[in-house]
Motif scaffolding. Sequence first.
Motif, mmCIF file in Angstrom:
data_model
loop_
_atom_site.group_PDB
_atom_site.id
_atom_site.type_symbol
_atom_site.label_atom_id
_atom_site.label_comp_id
_atom_site.label_asym_id
_atom_site.label_seq_id
_atom_site.Cartn_x
_atom_site.Cartn_y
_atom_site.Cartn_z
ATOM 1 N N VAL A 14 0.840 -1.311 -0.047
ATOM 2 C CA VAL A 14 0.079 0.015 -0.120
ATOM 3 C C VAL A 14 0.736 1.295 -0.006
ATOM 4 C CG1 VAL A 14 -1.956 -1.081 1.106
ATOM 5 C CG2 VAL A 14 -0.109 -0.108 2.640
ATOM 6 N N GLY A 15 2.155 1.157 0.125
ATOM 7 C CA GLY A 15 3.096 2.452 0.356
ATOM 8 C C GLY A 15 4.351 2.063 0.014
ATOM 9 N N ASN A 16 5.198 2.260 1.065
ATOM 10 C CA ASN A 16 6.612 2.413 1.037
ATOM 11 C C ASN A 16 7.282 0.850 1.568
ATOM 12 O OD1 ASN A 16 7.041 4.805 -0.114
ATOM 13 N ND2 ASN A 16 6.992 5.709 1.646
ATOM 14 N N GLU A 17 6.294 -0.267 1.428
ATOM 15 C CA GLU A 17 6.888 -1.548 2.201
ATOM 16 C C GLU A 17 8.512 -1.799 1.686
ATOM 17 O OE1 GLU A 17 4.002 -0.834 1.300
ATOM 18 O OE2 GLU A 17 2.472 -1.939 2.401
ATOM 19 N N LEU A 18 8.539 -1.870 0.291
ATOM 20 C CA LEU A 18 9.764 -2.573 -0.128
ATOM 21 C C LEU A 18 11.017 -1.805 0.030
ATOM 22 C CD1 LEU A 18 8.158 -4.326 -3.598
ATOM 23 C CD2 LEU A 18 8.584 -5.133 -0.834
ATOM 24 N N LYS A 185 -4.671 -9.664 8.746
ATOM 25 C CA LYS A 185 -5.411 -8.128 9.480
ATOM 26 C C LYS A 185 -5.349 -7.063 8.567
ATOM 27 C CE LYS A 185 -6.039 -10.988 13.050
ATOM 28 N NZ LYS A 185 -5.679 -12.237 12.591
ATOM 29 N N ASN A 186 -5.974 -6.057 8.964
ATOM 30 C CA ASN A 186 -6.005 -4.719 8.413
ATOM 31 C C ASN A 186 -4.555 -4.298 8.127
ATOM 32 O OD1 ASN A 186 -8.599 -5.130 9.626
ATOM 33 N ND2 ASN A 186 -9.037 -3.064 9.548
ATOM 34 N N PHE A 187 -3.536 -4.349 9.109
ATOM 35 C CA PHE A 187 -2.126 -3.891 8.754
ATOM 36 C C PHE A 187 -1.417 -5.272 9.034
ATOM 37 C CE2 PHE A 187 -5.056 -0.917 10.706
ATOM 38 C CZ PHE A 187 -4.722 0.267 9.822
ATOM 39 N N THR A 188 -0.287 -5.447 8.318
ATOM 40 C CA THR A 188 0.338 -6.794 8.170
ATOM 41 C C THR A 188 1.765 -6.649 8.054
ATOM 42 O OG1 THR A 188 0.405 -8.867 7.651
ATOM 43 C CG2 THR A 188 0.024 -7.316 5.784
ATOM 44 N N SER A 189 2.447 -7.662 8.585
ATOM 45 C CA SER A 189 3.871 -7.618 8.165
ATOM 46 C C SER A 189 4.195 -9.371 8.041
ATOM 47 C CB SER A 189 4.842 -7.210 9.430
ATOM 48 O OG SER A 189 4.426 -7.975 10.621
ATOM 49 N N LEU A 250 1.429 0.966 8.370
ATOM 50 C CA LEU A 250 0.722 1.745 9.493
ATOM 51 C C LEU A 250 0.747 3.355 8.881
ATOM 52 C CD1 LEU A 250 2.172 0.126 12.480
ATOM 53 C CD2 LEU A 250 -0.036 0.158 12.173
ATOM 54 N N GLU A 251 1.923 3.547 8.033
ATOM 55 C CA GLU A 251 1.756 5.004 7.798
ATOM 56 C C GLU A 251 0.427 5.279 6.795
ATOM 57 O OE1 GLU A 251 6.159 6.908 6.776
ATOM 58 O OE2 GLU A 251 5.410 5.542 5.383
ATOM 59 N N GLN A 252 0.078 4.247 6.015
ATOM 60 C CA GLN A 252 -1.086 4.464 5.272
ATOM 61 C C GLN A 252 -2.432 4.024 6.035
ATOM 62 O OE1 GLN A 252 -0.985 5.392 2.358
ATOM 63 N NE2 GLN A 252 1.237 5.715 2.513
ATOM 64 N N ARG A 253 -2.668 4.298 7.361
ATOM 65 C CA ARG A 253 -3.693 3.658 8.145
ATOM 66 C C ARG A 253 -5.151 4.483 7.755
ATOM 67 N NH1 ARG A 253 -0.167 6.644 10.522
ATOM 68 N NH2 ARG A 253 -0.523 8.364 12.010
#
Length: 379
Positions: A14-18, A185-189, A250-253
């Motif tokens: 959804v954002g800067n994960e990589l 879950k809504n936010f994941t690792s 989480l930044e993209q919450r």
Amino acid sequence: MSSLKVDFNRPVIVGNELEYMRQAVENAHISGDGLFTKKCHALLENELGVGKALLTTSCTHALEMAAILLNIQRGDEVVIPDFTFVTTINAFVLRGATPVFVDIRPDTLNLDESKLDAAITPRTKAVIPVHYAGVGCEMDTVLAIAREHGLKVVEDNAHGLFGKYKGKLLGTFGSMACQSFHETKNFTSGEGGALLINDPTFVERAEIIREKGTNRSRFFRGQVDKYTWVDIGSSYLPSDLLAAFLYAQLEQRAKIQQQRKQVWEIYYAGLKDWAAAHDVQLPYIPEHCEQSYHMFYMLLPNLELRQKLIMYLREAGIYSVFHYLPLHLSDMGKGYGGKTGDCPVTERVSDQLIRLPFHNGLTSGDQEQVIDAVREFEF
Ligand SMILES: Cc1ncc(COP(=O)(O)O)c(C=O)c1O
């Protein structure tokens, strides 16, 4: 009917994960408690207003830490809703606790607070309310009963990050709360969790337990001149690579929560009249609760129809699931004396519940396909 496949769950960037994972490598710190772990801790502490947040390798491990912190011993009783994931209680059973299963409310599927008092004995140590589907338990009553009996409350908030009960964020009610960042879950690792600590007396020992029973955190802060074995513990801290992935999520919450709200509302609007006409129960959100938009479930009239609907959707390329089996009727639960009829609402709901596809990449086209298929299902 379209034959495009609709997954139940799918991980989505959804954002800067990589980019953040690459930075973690460049920082030359991919073990635990690196820069991104610290960023996640600060974000959770600031957003939730909790005293301390500690990332863990799973919600299960956060629950295990809570059990150690509460000094759970053999024979202590721990009260939980019967309708929950196995690890809500297994974490405490690992320390020797005896589980006490309480039935759920038929509307929110949360622990039935009116049955809580009767479940408490002189051996009870803790209550673990689970905010099912991210809808708050009746925390005023749960906390009042716990206070009266001198019990600790640990919230299993695996589903409920950013949900609220009476305007207060879930995870901020108990002495501690446990979060999950599992892939569903809504936010994941991928796998991940967090222990949120509201009672400051647990913080120092929590850091020790999470770091293999050593005072390594104090050593890194310069509070002691060597680090050594000071308590029991394990390795509950995740790699900073996972924290990097999670931090980007989480930044993209705001975006994630807004999008999930929309998914939930499209399902609700698309199925409301159909559900009423077919005796199907849709989720109930009390007015004083703000849900976290974690899942969309329905209760079919009976087991046979639920199973038929799952198969029917599967043939249409749509993956739906059910969960949880009543804990008191599991092999382990029976070993603790559980028998049919002990928790009638859980026994019924467990047969009836189906969860529809719900993830951060679900499109309106996917949802249309699911809603059309459900509405075409013949009873
Ligand atoms: C209510 C509840 N508690 C705990 C867990 C365990 O979470 P984890 O997979 O992060 O250990 C789950 C998993 O889905 C859950 O649904």
